[in-house]
Design a protein around this motif. Structure first.
Motif, PDB file in Angstrom:
ATOM      1  N   VAL A  51       0.772  -1.746   0.270  1.00  0.00           N
ATOM      2  CA  VAL A  51      -0.229  -0.173  -0.082  1.00  0.00           C
ATOM      3  C   VAL A  51       0.904   0.811   0.023  1.00  0.00           C
ATOM      4  O   VAL A  51       1.957   1.642   1.643  1.00  0.00           O
ATOM      5  N   PHE A  52       0.804   2.038  -0.991  1.00  0.00           N
ATOM      6  CA  PHE A  52       1.287   2.883  -1.175  1.00  0.00           C
ATOM      7  C   PHE A  52       0.969   4.400  -1.060  1.00  0.00           C
ATOM      8  O   PHE A  52      -0.522   4.535  -1.549  1.00  0.00           O
ATOM      9  N   LYS A  53       1.270   5.658   0.052  1.00  0.00           N
ATOM     10  CA  LYS A  53       0.617   7.204  -0.093  1.00  0.00           C
ATOM     11  C   LYS A  53       0.936   7.745  -1.891  1.00  0.00           C
ATOM     12  O   LYS A  53       2.535   7.396  -1.603  1.00  0.00           O
ATOM     13  N   THR A  54       0.287   8.835  -1.812  1.00  0.00           N
ATOM     14  CA  THR A  54       1.077   9.722  -2.681  1.00  0.00           C
ATOM     15  C   THR A  54       0.765  11.016  -2.317  1.00  0.00           C
ATOM     16  O   THR A  54       0.107  11.387  -1.124  1.00  0.00           O
ATOM     17  N   LEU A  55       2.192  11.512  -2.180  1.00  0.00           N
ATOM     18  CA  LEU A  55       2.782  12.806  -1.828  1.00  0.00           C
ATOM     19  C   LEU A  55       2.756  13.596  -2.799  1.00  0.00           C
ATOM     20  O   LEU A  55       3.393  13.390  -3.278  1.00  0.00           O
ATOM     21  N   VAL A  56       2.832  15.037  -2.447  1.00  0.00           N
ATOM     22  CA  VAL A  56       2.740  15.833  -3.808  1.00  0.00           C
ATOM     23  C   VAL A  56       3.630  16.863  -2.681  1.00  0.00           C
ATOM     24  O   VAL A  56       3.541  17.698  -1.935  1.00  0.00           O
TER      25      VAL A  56
END
Length: 164
Positions: A51-56
């Motif tokens: 499970v990957f988080k999306t960071l901007v």
């Protein structure tokens, strides 16, 4: 294609459908307010490594970058800046996230943003048969092949996490 009783049609899902990419959707309960990545992995009964988080992040003015890292790990900002070819990057302020990407915190997908920003995926995803990212809505996750994510985002695999 989507295996859900009533598929959630987010911009991310529409993009995958347009590109004829196979994926599954996982939906989870949000009423308890636990929407952090580790909690989401537990709710959908998947290993945190998938499970990957999306960071901007940004290198002002106007340079925006998308980074995907496993939910139990932290983004190494120095590695992120190096990957992006910048001296320094910093996290985009949450107040700017919706306007810049079209998504809110906790429901930010790397797919279907307002613009196609340079995207960097932690190299740990390269060895996975499937990975999980936000579907663009809190309560829904997309399960897909990492190479399909690379194809849709023009992303590249790179080392992005802090050493443990």
């Amino acid at each position: 294609m989507a295996k859900s009783s009533k598929p959630t049609k987010t911009n991310a899902v529409r993009l995958l459908d347009q590109q004829k990419i196979c994926y599954d959707l996982f939906e989870y309960e949000v009423a308890d307010g636990q929407i952090d990545g580790v909690s989401v992995a537990q709710k959908i009964e998947q290993p945190v490594e998938k499970v990957f988080k999306t960071l901007v992040a940004t290198a002002w003015p106007g340079k925006v970058f998308v980074f995907l890292v496993p939910v139990a790990q932290e983004l190494n900002l120095k590695a992120a800046a190096k990957a992006a070819g910048e001296k320094k990057v910093e996290m985009l302020p949450v107040k700017d996230l919706l306007g810049m990407t079209g998504y809110i915190r906790g429901g930010c997908s790397p797919l279907g943003m307002k613009k196609l920003f340079p995207t960097f995926i932690d190299e740990s995803a390269r060895d996975l048969d499937k990975m999980i990212v936000s579907a663009g809505k809190i309560g829904t996750q997309i399960h897909l092949n990492p190479n399909d994510l690379v194809s849709c985002t023009k992303g590249i695999f790179v080392s992005l996490t802090k050493a443990k």
